[in-house]
Design an enzyme around this catalytic site. Structure first.
Site, PDB file in Angstrom:
ATOM      1  N   GLU A 227      22.271  39.238  13.062  1.00 28.99           N
ATOM      2  CA  GLU A 227      22.400  40.168  14.185  1.00 28.99           C
ATOM      3  C   GLU A 227      23.843  40.080  14.648  1.00 28.99           C
ATOM      4  O   GLU A 227      24.226  39.139  15.343  1.00 28.99           O
ATOM      5  CB  GLU A 227      21.437  39.784  15.321  1.00 28.99           C
ATOM      6  CG  GLU A 227      19.970  39.746  14.918  1.00 28.99           C
ATOM      7  CD  GLU A 227      19.357  41.120  14.779  1.00 28.99           C
ATOM      8  OE1 GLU A 227      20.093  42.124  14.913  1.00 28.99           O
ATOM      9  OE2 GLU A 227      18.150  41.197  14.519  1.00 28.99           O
ATOM     10  N   CYS A 261      26.120  42.672  23.123  1.00 30.80           N
ATOM     11  CA  CYS A 261      26.475  43.138  21.779  1.00 30.80           C
ATOM     12  C   CYS A 261      26.204  44.622  21.586  1.00 30.80           C
ATOM     13  O   CYS A 261      26.798  45.247  20.707  1.00 30.80           O
ATOM     14  CB  CYS A 261      25.744  42.321  20.715  1.00 30.80           C
ATOM     15  SG  CYS A 261      23.944  42.379  20.838  1.00 30.80           S
TER      16      CYS A 261
END
Length: 485
Positions: A227, A261
């Site tokens: 990720e 993010c």
């Protein structure tokens, strides 16, 4: 699960972090067959204990995150406590279905057989988690790893020591370390962990470190879930509800001081609406954090940059962009002593300034204008695939064109961040922004091996007619099969 007495915990018993990691890994590898055999009820009990513990430690989690980087308590509740609890509840509600054998159809050539897929644990897995959402991005994957029946080692970030300490205490209280163990330390500890032959590694962090994780995993033929991040664009076209877009973009960008993010990294706004959007962003910042620079600095609802290293990096990006010609439309105030960077909006940003090349990961939002969708698509195609893409539009045709002609890990239309909160959706990147998926069923399968099983009840098989020797009859039969099957 084995009912034999657990051996003494290895915490603190080794002479060095490397020795402790070796012992933990060996213990988990030895114990993995017992964990593999656990049923729905046993795995559910582990997940339920974790969910309950997160709620029980809600005050401690809030305090830890305030000490680490002044995260406001409501943000912690929503993005850390509730997020982990929801992930656990979703798994508890669906685990029986996820673990059930999945029957698949049988081709005519295989008549007399039946086939299924069994999702089985990978074995001993490693979760390396980041600092920006430490509980969410550590314990969320842990839920999936437990649901899949794995033994788990966890390495949280050293940048949030108070949060890591709460998680360490929680894990020590909840689990036998032969099943779940948390190891604290810096990058050298992470490297020592990566030297172990884990069956799967789940990493959340930067693309650069993700590449190193892939290299380490390849040495042991381990699978990975990465990720990662990237510059997530936000497009605001001429049909959008601009006030609504400004409010949502400001929330998505400045929550957690921009250290998210999937935060909007930069905005591409149509020429007709760019000035209105910038005005709307200023107004949204005033409503959320105060209408003067001093009020924003004192706001209890605004976090701080996590450490001096990251503060200096974001400050450098901001100051370089201004030196290169960018205009400060809002914010711009910094205070190194507090690691404070005000919610900042920049316009007239040169495309070649580092701010437009690197993921910002801080509270600085460049707003650029465009004239045509072709210009937007050309810009996005010149960049690596982002983790998220956001589009504000009232045009169904525009929506379809952007979706069809771009690639991104995930997309929200007329909103930001919320696709992450739906456990029915896979969460992950594309290309440089990630490999594999998190959340719900998708995370369960990341931590599982999909085992193919074919059964024949007995009797003859059509395929036997195609065994050697390849006579004229065999060749005729194969030609017939090729045409009809």
């Amino acid at each position: 699960m084995s009912t034999a007495p657990a051996p003494p915990r290895t915490n603190g018993s080794a002479s060095s972090p490397a020795d402790r990691i070796d012992r933990l890994f060996a213990a988990q590898r030895s114990h993995a067959p017992s964990v593999r055999a656990t049923d729905v009820a046993q795995r559910s009990a582990k997940i339920r204990r974790l969910r309950d513990a997160v709620y029980d430690r809600r005050d401690a989690i809030r305090q830890a995150m305030h000490e680490d980087f002044r995260r406001p308590a409501p943000e912690v509740d929503l993005t850390e406590v509730k997020s982990v609890a929801d992930e656990a509840t979703f798994a508890l509600d669906h685990l029986e279905d996820w673990m059930r054998e999945e029957a698949v159809p049988t081709p005519r050539l295989l008549l007399g057989t039946r086939s299924e897929i069994r999702y089985q644990p990978k074995g001993v897995v490693l979760i390396i988690s980041p600092w920006n959402y430490p509980f969410n991005l550590t314990l969320g994957p842990l839920v999936a790893a437990l649901a899949a029946g794995n033994c788990v080692m966890i390495k949280p970030s050293e940048y949030t020591p108070h949060s890591s300490a709460v998680m360490r205490e929680m894990i020590d209280d909840l689990y036998d370390d032969r099943e779940v163990a948390l190891v604290e330390g810096d990058a050298s500890v992470a490297q020592t962990l990566l030297d172990q032959p884990f069956d799967h590694i789940y990493f959340t962090g930067s693309p650069e470190v993700g590449s190193l994780v892939m290299q380490a995993a390849a040495k042991h033929h381990a699978s990975v879930t990465l990720e990662l991040g990237g510059k997530s664009p936000t497009i605001v076209d001429e049909t959008a509800d601009v006030d609504d877009a400004a409010s949502k973009i400001a929330w998505g960008k400045f929550t957690n001081c921009g250290q998210t993010c999937i935060a909007p990294d930069f905005v591409l706004a149509h020429d007709r609406v760019v000035d209105e959007l910038v005005d709307g962003l200023r107004a949204a910042i005033d409503r959320a954090y105060g209408d003067t620079p001093e009020a924003r600095r004192r706001s209890p609802d605004y976090a701080r940059i996590v450490n001096d290293k990251h503060f200096q990096r974001v400050h450098r990006l901001l100051s370089t962009a201004i030196d290169d010609g960018a205009t400060t439309a809002a914010g711009g105030v910094v205070d190194a002593a507090e690691r404070y960077i005000a919610p900042t909006v920049l316009t007239d940003v040169p495309p070649d300034t580092p701010l437009m090349q690197e993921e910002i990961f801080g509270p600085v939002l460049p707003v650029l204008s465009y004239r045509s969708v072709d210009d937007v698509l050309a810009d996005l195609r010149s960049r690596p695939n982002p983790l998220a893409l956001y589009l504000f539009t009232e045009s169904a045709a525009r929506e379809e064109r952007i979706l069809n002609e771009t690639s991104a890990g995930g997309t929200a239309i007329n909103d930001v961040l919320l696709h992450y909160m739906n456990p029915h959706l896979p969460f992950g990147g594309a290309g440089r922004s990630g490999i594999g998926h998190g959340h719900g069923l998708y995370a369960f399968r990341e931590f599982s091996h999909a085992r193919s099983v074919l059964r024949r009840s007995g009797g003859s098989s059509l395929m036997k007619q195609a065994y050697p020797p390849y006579t004229r009859w065999t060749k005729t039969l194969i030609n017939w099969v090729m045409k009809l099957f």
